[in-house]
Design a protein around this motif. Structure first.
Motif, PDB file in Angstrom:
ATOM      1  N   GLU A  78     123.013 -51.851  -8.001  1.00  0.00           N
ATOM      2  CA  GLU A  78     123.987 -52.855  -7.581  1.00  0.00           C
ATOM      3  C   GLU A  78     125.083 -53.183  -8.578  1.00  0.00           C
ATOM      4  O   GLU A  78     125.979 -53.955  -8.274  1.00  0.00           O
ATOM      5  CB  GLU A  78     123.240 -54.157  -7.195  1.00  0.00           C
ATOM      6  CG  GLU A  78     122.301 -53.969  -6.008  1.00  0.00           C
ATOM      7  CD  GLU A  78     121.456 -55.207  -5.700  1.00  0.00           C
ATOM      8  OE1 GLU A  78     121.559 -56.206  -6.432  1.00  0.00           O
ATOM      9  OE2 GLU A  78     120.686 -55.151  -4.721  1.00  0.00           O
ATOM     10  N   ARG A  97     127.875 -57.748  -7.183  1.00  0.00           N
ATOM     11  CA  ARG A  97     126.792 -56.794  -6.905  1.00  0.00           C
ATOM     12  C   ARG A  97     127.221 -55.854  -5.786  1.00  0.00           C
ATOM     13  O   ARG A  97     127.717 -56.313  -4.762  1.00  0.00           O
ATOM     14  CB  ARG A  97     125.509 -57.534  -6.474  1.00  0.00           C
ATOM     15  CG  ARG A  97     124.926 -58.379  -7.590  1.00  0.00           C
ATOM     16  CD  ARG A  97     123.621 -59.012  -7.152  1.00  0.00           C
ATOM     17  NE  ARG A  97     123.214 -60.021  -8.116  1.00  0.00           N
ATOM     18  CZ  ARG A  97     122.121 -60.768  -7.999  1.00  0.00           C
ATOM     19  NH1 ARG A  97     121.323 -60.611  -6.955  1.00  0.00           N
ATOM     20  NH2 ARG A  97     121.832 -61.665  -8.904  1.00  0.00           N
ATOM     21  N   GLU A 123     126.349 -54.378  -2.906  1.00  0.00           N
ATOM     22  CA  GLU A 123     125.322 -54.473  -1.863  1.00  0.00           C
ATOM     23  C   GLU A 123     125.990 -54.269  -0.514  1.00  0.00           C
ATOM     24  O   GLU A 123     127.212 -54.369  -0.387  1.00  0.00           O
ATOM     25  CB  GLU A 123     124.697 -55.874  -1.865  1.00  0.00           C
ATOM     26  CG  GLU A 123     123.949 -56.213  -3.117  1.00  0.00           C
ATOM     27  CD  GLU A 123     123.056 -57.432  -2.895  1.00  0.00           C
ATOM     28  OE1 GLU A 123     122.017 -57.287  -2.219  1.00  0.00           O
ATOM     29  OE2 GLU A 123     123.398 -58.511  -3.379  1.00  0.00           O
ATOM     30  N   ARG A 132     125.885 -62.394   2.389  1.00  0.00           N
ATOM     31  CA  ARG A 132     125.703 -61.380   1.336  1.00  0.00           C
ATOM     32  C   ARG A 132     127.047 -60.701   1.068  1.00  0.00           C
ATOM     33  O   ARG A 132     127.622 -60.077   1.951  1.00  0.00           O
ATOM     34  CB  ARG A 132     124.647 -60.360   1.779  1.00  0.00           C
ATOM     35  CG  ARG A 132     124.155 -59.471   0.648  1.00  0.00           C
ATOM     36  CD  ARG A 132     123.014 -58.574   1.086  1.00  0.00           C
ATOM     37  NE  ARG A 132     121.765 -59.287   1.319  1.00  0.00           N
ATOM     38  CZ  ARG A 132     120.981 -59.753   0.357  1.00  0.00           C
ATOM     39  NH1 ARG A 132     121.313 -59.590  -0.896  1.00  0.00           N
ATOM     40  NH2 ARG A 132     119.875 -60.389   0.654  1.00  0.00           N
TER      41      ARG A 132
END
Ligand code: ATP
Ligand code: MG
Length: 450
Positions: free
Chosen positions: A68, A115, A117, A123
């Motif tokens: 990540e 990150r 992701e 998210r």
């Protein structure tokens, strides 16, 4: 000629504006207020660090480090990484700045973290964390203090309802080694039923199988041995001191023996505040004790405990928030010749701490409509001729009443407007603000037409 394409926002990043921005700012300002109540000091650290800072402390096998991180080489050929979390950078600062002399330190920070992701609801690739750490205290009281702080933050954000504190212990080094062995034996016995990901975890980080979300892993994870049978007396006493502290402070918690943290450096306390209101992105705040971290960065063995929470996830849970309790004023010139007078009045109001909107364009009617849509409480009409005699006309948008304000010299006209805007915003009734026949009386700061 081909039309130039407008640039896109990078996947997983956000432009935070409007209601979203207000919620976001509310989370941050509440955190600032609550951390001060607990005498935590704010620290600000760099957005990027040497890659080694994260790789060494978080552990090469963790998801964050292995998949990540935003890592790049700068022009000088150094490997740098955009911070994926705060703890490692704060621990690095503690060592580089020689903060050992201040230990124990209670620190907070906040800002963007990065990150790589798969973006989805709750998210992102650039998201924001608030973070609290206690460095240099090996006592369970430090864990308790951080958890009580987290609990109060969630309460003051009005979201503690439906959010549960799940608590576990990962024991000390001796406990962890013994438990790890038992886990490996258990998972080896069920090798054939595990997911591919968990087979890799079995090699590198078997504890992580416990919080696997893969349905194939769940029955095996659920039947794995608890840590309890392996706790040393010391580790057990530590955990009991933490739970006793929480009980004393009136913080509700529940034991989750399956809870492990992704990062290698955790010891003893591990916790998550979870909700079912955000779908699968249900962890809003998480942390634990990381007594091994500073040693892994090459520093002296130093105790530490801390947590981080996603600002976006907290902001999604808070009610829409109106931050303007001050009262808001719009200044409108009644004609073109009054533009400069309006500029002067707006400047005076703002210097007098009045939240003031000054419309740039449109006729009087358009500007009035816009003021109404912007949630303005009072419109001040500026006529340059009347203003040179110290006179302004005000309209209270709620009631539609119109009053004349006059500068007395004794009572600052801007001060009067501020009181009037506040009273209007608070919906103070007639005995606090009385307007009749063009007469305005205000308890406290009188602004009365002669
Ligand atoms: P998750 O299991 O959701 O990936 P995590 O264990 O990776 O979380 P931590 O490293 O503990 O998360 O980070 C602390 C908090 O930061 C999380 O509880 C969550 O609120 C938030 N968070 C983590 N990753 C993201 C992300 N990609 N986008 C938004 N918020 C995030
Ligand atoms: Mg994650």
């Amino acid at each position: 000629m081909a039309k130039t394409e407008t640039p896109r926002r990078i996947r997983g990043t956000q432009d935070i504006f409007g209601d979203e921005q207000r919620r976001f700012a509310h989370v941050l300002s509440t955190f600032e207020r609550v951390r001060a109540l607990y005498c935590f000091q704010r620290v600000d650290i760099p957005v990027f660090e040497s890659t080694a800072v994260f790789a060494r402390s978080l552990g090469e096998t963790t998801d964050v480090v292995s998949k990540e991180m935003y890592t790049f080489e700068d022009r000088g050929g150094d490997s740098l990484t955009l911070r994926p979390e705060f703890t490692a950078g704060i621990a690095r600062a503690y060592l580089t700045e020689g903060w050992q002399q201040f230990a124990p330190m209670k620190l907070t920070t906040s800002g963007p973290v990065f990150r790589y992701e798969r973006p989805q609801k709750g998210r992102f690739r650039q998201f924001h964390q608030i973070d609290a750490e206690v460095i240099g205290a090996a006592e369970p009281a430090a864990d308790v203090e951080l958890l009580v702080l987290a609990d109060q933050l969630l309460r003051e954000l009005g979201i503690s309802e439906g959010v549960t504190l799940q608590l576990n212990t990962l024991g000390d080094a001796a406990t962890r080694d013994a438990w790890r062995e038992a886990l490996v034996a258990h998972f080896e016995a069920h090798r054939g039923e595990l997911s591919e990901d968990s087979l890799t975890r079995l090699e590198k980080n078997p504890m992580r199988i416990l919080d696997s979300k893969d349905p194939r892993d769940r029955p095996i994870a659920d039947s794995a041995p608890d840590i309890d049978a392996y706790l040393t007396d010391e580790a057990r006493a530590f955990f009991e001191a933490v739970t006793a502290g929480l009980d004393a402070a009136g913080v509700a918690w529940e034991r989750n023996a399956r809870l492990v943290r992704g990062l290698d450096y955790y010891r003893h306390t591990a916790f998550e505040f979870v909700t079912d209101r955000l779908g699968s992105q249900g962890t809003v705040l998480a942390g634990g004790r990381y007594d091994g971290l500073i040693g892994s960065l090459g520093g002296p063995e130093t105790a530490g405990v801390g947590w981080a929470a996603g600002v976006e996830r907290l902001a999604m849970l808070v009610e829409p928030h109106d931050i303007d309790i001050e009262g808001k004023v719009a200044v409108l010139p009644v004609n073109g010749a009054s533009e400069l007078a309006a500029t002067a009045v707006a400047a005076g109001l703002r210097r007098g701490q009045v939240v003031t909107e000054l419309a740039f364009k449109g006729n009087l009617k358009k500007r009035l409509q816009r003021a109404d849509a912007q949630g303005v409480d009072i419109v001040i009409f500026v006529d340059s001729e009347r203003w040179s005699a110290g006179e302004l006309e005000a309209k209270l948008l709620g009631s539609g009443e119109q009053v004349v304000l006059k500068d007395h010299g004794s009572v600052d006209i801007f001060d009067s407007i501020r009181s009037l805007a506040f009273a209007t915003r608070m919906g103070l009734p007639g005995d606090a603000v009385t307007v009749s026949g063009g007469q305005l009386g205000f308890i406290g700061n009188a602004a009365v037409e002669e």
